[in-house]
Design a protein around this motif. Structure first.
Motif, PDB file in Angstrom:
ATOM      1  N   THR A  37       0.831  -1.209   0.000  1.00  0.00           N
ATOM      2  CA  THR A  37       0.000   0.000   0.000  1.00  0.00           C
ATOM      3  C   THR A  37       0.865   1.259   0.000  1.00  0.00           C
ATOM      4  N   VAL A  38       1.599   1.485   1.086  1.00  0.00           N
ATOM      5  CA  VAL A  38       2.478   2.651   1.243  1.00  0.00           C
ATOM      6  C   VAL A  38       3.705   2.224   2.048  1.00  0.00           C
ATOM      7  N   TYR A  39       4.628   3.155   2.241  1.00  0.00           N
ATOM      8  CA  TYR A  39       5.769   2.893   3.117  1.00  0.00           C
ATOM      9  C   TYR A  39       5.339   3.148   4.563  1.00  0.00           C
ATOM     10  N   GLY A  40       5.840   2.304   5.470  1.00  0.00           N
ATOM     11  CA  GLY A  40       5.503   2.422   6.880  1.00  0.00           C
ATOM     12  C   GLY A  40       6.744   2.602   7.736  1.00  0.00           C
TER      13      GLY A  40
ATOM     14  N   THR B  45       6.802   5.986  -1.916  1.00  0.00           N
ATOM     15  CA  THR B  45       8.200   5.635  -2.180  1.00  0.00           C
ATOM     16  C   THR B  45       9.033   5.921  -0.935  1.00  0.00           C
ATOM     17  N   CYS B  46      10.207   5.345  -0.900  1.00  0.00           N
ATOM     18  CA  CYS B  46      11.127   5.596   0.206  1.00  0.00           C
ATOM     19  C   CYS B  46      11.535   7.075   0.221  1.00  0.00           C
ATOM     20  N   ALA B  47      11.777   7.642  -0.943  1.00  0.00           N
ATOM     21  CA  ALA B  47      12.169   9.056  -1.025  1.00  0.00           C
ATOM     22  C   ALA B  47      11.087   9.962  -0.442  1.00  0.00           C
ATOM     23  N   GLU B  48       9.825   9.650  -0.712  1.00  0.00           N
ATOM     24  CA  GLU B  48       8.721  10.441  -0.150  1.00  0.00           C
ATOM     25  C   GLU B  48       8.690  10.319   1.372  1.00  0.00           C
ATOM     26  N   ALA B  49       8.934   9.119   1.890  1.00  0.00           N
ATOM     27  CA  ALA B  49       8.966   8.905   3.341  1.00  0.00           C
ATOM     28  C   ALA B  49      10.083   9.722   3.979  1.00  0.00           C
ATOM     29  N   LEU B  50      11.221   9.755   3.326  1.00  0.00           N
ATOM     30  CA  LEU B  50      12.381  10.462   3.885  1.00  0.00           C
ATOM     31  C   LEU B  50      12.216  11.982   3.838  1.00  0.00           C
ATOM     32  N   ARG B  51      11.302  12.490   3.023  1.00  0.00           N
ATOM     33  CA  ARG B  51      11.030  13.931   3.032  1.00  0.00           C
ATOM     34  C   ARG B  51      10.613  14.393   4.422  1.00  0.00           C
ATOM     35  N   ASP B  52       9.787  13.592   5.082  1.00  0.00           N
ATOM     36  CA  ASP B  52       9.328  13.917   6.438  1.00  0.00           C
ATOM     37  C   ASP B  52      10.267  13.387   7.516  1.00  0.00           C
ATOM     38  N   LEU B  53      10.924  12.264   7.253  1.00  0.00           N
ATOM     39  CA  LEU B  53      11.543  11.502   8.349  1.00  0.00           C
ATOM     40  C   LEU B  53      13.059  11.344   8.297  1.00  0.00           C
ATOM     41  N   ASP B  54      13.716  11.890   7.276  1.00  0.00           N
ATOM     42  CA  ASP B  54      15.174  11.719   7.185  1.00  0.00           C
ATOM     43  C   ASP B  54      15.843  12.233   8.457  1.00  0.00           C
ATOM     44  N   GLY B  55      16.677  11.402   9.036  1.00  0.00           N
ATOM     45  CA  GLY B  55      17.392  11.762  10.250  1.00  0.00           C
ATOM     46  C   GLY B  55      16.618  11.462  11.522  1.00  0.00           C
TER      47      GLY B  55
END
Length: 193
Positions: free
Chosen positions: A37-40, A148-158
């Motif tokens: 569905t989405v990245y979790g 996508t993983c890139a979309e997830a990392l927009r909010d959560l990187d680091g």
């Protein structure tokens, strides 16, 4: 600190990479991972520090629960005392797949959302973690769920320890949610496949 990204094959994930991520989860870490569905974000439900951190990362209020993932339908009975045959019919028909079932929790007075994802990476991660996995979408509360993983990392990187990247989620939107806490199934959220 930037989140380390680990690329895995979407259909035949490299087990050693999944085992590494599972160990991080068991040690209280947070891991971004793909589902159909989405990245979790995966966290150990039974680790209070991991759950506190997950709430902070998600910017989620204390009262709102997280759904959990299982890798075998039979594990439903670990989380609820209800044995309504309709629950198992739903699970047999739609799992693995994009359906979350809300049930009365085994903990008195609470509810639990349970899902069995249809993605080799997610299922392997849940199995290898050897703990109960909380798995909300990998975004800050109120933002769109990431496909996508890139979309997830927009909010959560680091803010999370590792990110498993297996390419885009097949469906790209959150699962359908069915509430079974009152006996009769009620659709709370519908996924538009």
């Amino acid at each position: 600190m930037k989140t380390e990204i680990i690329k895995v094959h979407p259909e035949f994930p490299e087990r050693d990479k999944i085992i590494r991520c599972a160990k991080v989860i068991r040690q209280g870490g947070l891991v971004i991972f793909p589902t159909e569905t989405v990245y979790g974000i995966a966290a150990d439900v039974n680790n209070p520090e991991a759950m506190k951190r997950l709430r902070q990362v998600k910017q989620r209020s204390e009262g709102k629960p997280f759904s959990i993932l299982i890798a075998q339908k039979e594990l439903i009975t670990n989380y609820t005392s209800v044995r309504d045959p309709r629950i198992f019919k739903l699970a047999d028909r739609f799992w693995p797949g994009p359906l979350t079932i809300i049930l009365p929790s085994a903990e008195e007075g609470k509810t639990v959302g349970i899902r069995m994802p249809d993605h080799p990476v997610a299922l392997t991660l849940v199995r290898e973690s050897q703990c109960t996995i909380a798995a909300p979408s990998a975004n800050a509360e109120g933002n769109p769920a990431p496909a996508t993983c890139a979309e997830a990392l927009r909010d959560l990187d680091g803010q999370v320890d590792l990110a498993l990247d297996a390419g885009p989620a097949q469906i790209g939107q959150s699962s359908t949610v069915v509430d079974m806490t009152q006996g009769k199934p009620v659709v709370v959220r519908r996924s538009e496949e």
